[in-house]
Design an enzyme around this catalytic site. Structure first.
Site, mmCIF file in Angstrom:
data_model
loop_
_atom_site.group_PDB
_atom_site.id
_atom_site.type_symbol
_atom_site.label_atom_id
_atom_site.label_comp_id
_atom_site.label_asym_id
_atom_site.label_seq_id
_atom_site.Cartn_x
_atom_site.Cartn_y
_atom_site.Cartn_z
ATOM 1 N N ASP A 294 112.404 44.541 63.893
ATOM 2 C CA ASP A 294 112.170 45.888 63.366
ATOM 3 C C ASP A 294 110.891 46.436 63.963
ATOM 4 O O ASP A 294 110.023 45.688 64.416
ATOM 5 C CB ASP A 294 112.078 45.881 61.840
ATOM 6 C CG ASP A 294 112.410 47.235 61.223
ATOM 7 O OD1 ASP A 294 112.845 48.146 61.974
ATOM 8 O OD2 ASP A 294 112.251 47.400 60.011
ATOM 9 N N GLY A 295 110.799 47.765 63.977
ATOM 10 C CA GLY A 295 109.603 48.453 64.446
ATOM 11 C C GLY A 295 109.167 49.481 63.429
ATOM 12 O O GLY A 295 109.962 49.942 62.608
ATOM 13 N N GLU B 79 110.615 49.866 68.155
ATOM 14 C CA GLU B 79 111.887 49.141 68.034
ATOM 15 C C GLU B 79 112.199 48.359 69.309
ATOM 16 O O GLU B 79 112.627 47.196 69.251
ATOM 17 C CB GLU B 79 113.018 50.121 67.732
ATOM 18 C CG GLU B 79 112.900 50.853 66.402
ATOM 19 C CD GLU B 79 113.260 49.998 65.195
ATOM 20 O OE1 GLU B 79 113.587 48.808 65.368
ATOM 21 O OE2 GLU B 79 113.220 50.529 64.073
ATOM 22 N N ASP C 107 118.164 47.094 62.802
ATOM 23 C CA ASP C 107 118.726 48.235 62.083
ATOM 24 C C ASP C 107 118.600 49.524 62.893
ATOM 25 O O ASP C 107 118.928 50.600 62.401
ATOM 26 C CB ASP C 107 118.085 48.392 60.706
ATOM 27 C CG ASP C 107 116.580 48.649 60.754
ATOM 28 O OD1 ASP C 107 116.045 48.950 61.854
ATOM 29 O OD2 ASP C 107 115.923 48.550 59.707
ATOM 30 N N HIS D 217 117.377 48.451 54.817
ATOM 31 C CA HIS D 217 117.051 48.663 53.403
ATOM 32 C C HIS D 217 118.260 48.489 52.493
ATOM 33 O O HIS D 217 118.456 49.251 51.536
ATOM 34 C CB HIS D 217 116.425 50.045 53.212
ATOM 35 C CG HIS D 217 115.289 50.313 54.148
ATOM 36 N ND1 HIS D 217 114.091 49.625 54.092
ATOM 37 C CD2 HIS D 217 115.183 51.168 55.203
ATOM 38 C CE1 HIS D 217 113.289 50.059 55.056
ATOM 39 N NE2 HIS D 217 113.928 50.982 55.743
ATOM 40 N N ASP E 19 110.868 44.365 58.520
ATOM 41 C CA ASP E 19 110.341 45.690 58.180
ATOM 42 C C ASP E 19 108.947 45.573 57.567
ATOM 43 O O ASP E 19 108.025 46.322 57.922
ATOM 44 C CB ASP E 19 111.306 46.378 57.211
ATOM 45 C CG ASP E 19 110.787 47.718 56.734
ATOM 46 O OD1 ASP E 19 110.821 48.681 57.515
ATOM 47 O OD2 ASP E 19 110.343 47.806 55.571
#
Length: 200
Positions: A7-8, A43, A65, A121, A131
């Site tokens: 994740d970024g 990302e 994601d 999420h 995240d």
């Protein structure tokens, strides 16, 4: 198979501090950041760091994601390479340096690399952990408190056709306290986003 979630995070897009993170489903993880960037840079950096941190023959699956990052690293990348790192309309590929670095990292890895998408999420604990780590790294980059070796210069757009420069890299790894277990990930799906030429 090694499965790694990435994740970024970008605190203010564009131009704010960014953070990246990967979380191996065995519990290990790493994160870092830069003083400025974009959410897309964050990302892509997470994907690149995940591939570089897991060399070897064992198959590697990177789960994110971000459909942008997944499509850049898999679906769109081969076409851009064939066109000399140009989009179908002849324009330059956005974030070219990172895209080329991902291409090289995949090519240099002896084992295969595949990609998958997971909705963010929604309770996937590896995605949620990535995240959390990326957000913390972005805040630390903003505040100047990132651990030594995890700060990255904001990647620059390289000339079309230029080979990316492999910079020295150091990451920190930690072991998660939660036990390891495999979870299913949804396959990459067609995004409703515009095609690459419209984006770039």
């Amino acid at each position: 198979m090694i499965t790694v979630s990435t994740d970024g995070s970008c605190l203010r897009n564009p131009g704010g501090a960014i953070g990246w993170a990967w979380v191996n489903h065995d519990g290990t993880s790493a994160s870092g950041g830069a003083r400025s960037g974009t959410n897309q840079v964050a990302e892509l950096t997470a994907v690149l760091e995940a591939v570089l941190a897991h060399p070897g023959d064992e198959p590697l699956r990177v789960v994110a994601d971000s459909q942008y990052a997944i499509k850049c690293a898999s679906e769109w990348l081969p076409g851009w390479r064939r066109k000399g790192w140009r989009t179908a309309s002849g324009g330059p590929v956005q974030n070219l340096g990172l895209v080329q670095a991902i291409d090289r990292a995949i090519a240099e890895r002896t084992g295969p690399v595949t990609f998958g998408w997971v909705r963010g999420h929604t309770g996937d604990r590896f995605n949620e952990r990535a995240d959390e780590l990326a957000g913390a790294a972005a805040r630390a980059a903003r505040d100047g408190t990132l651990p030594a070796g995890t700060m990255r210069e904001t990647p620059v757009l390289e000339p079309v056709g230029a080979a990316p420069v492999r910079r020295a890299r150091t990451t920190t790894s930690t072991t998660a306290r939660t036990p390891s277990r495999r979870t299913g990930t949804a396959p990459a799906t067609r995004s409703r986003r515009p095609e690459p030429d419209a984006l770039f």
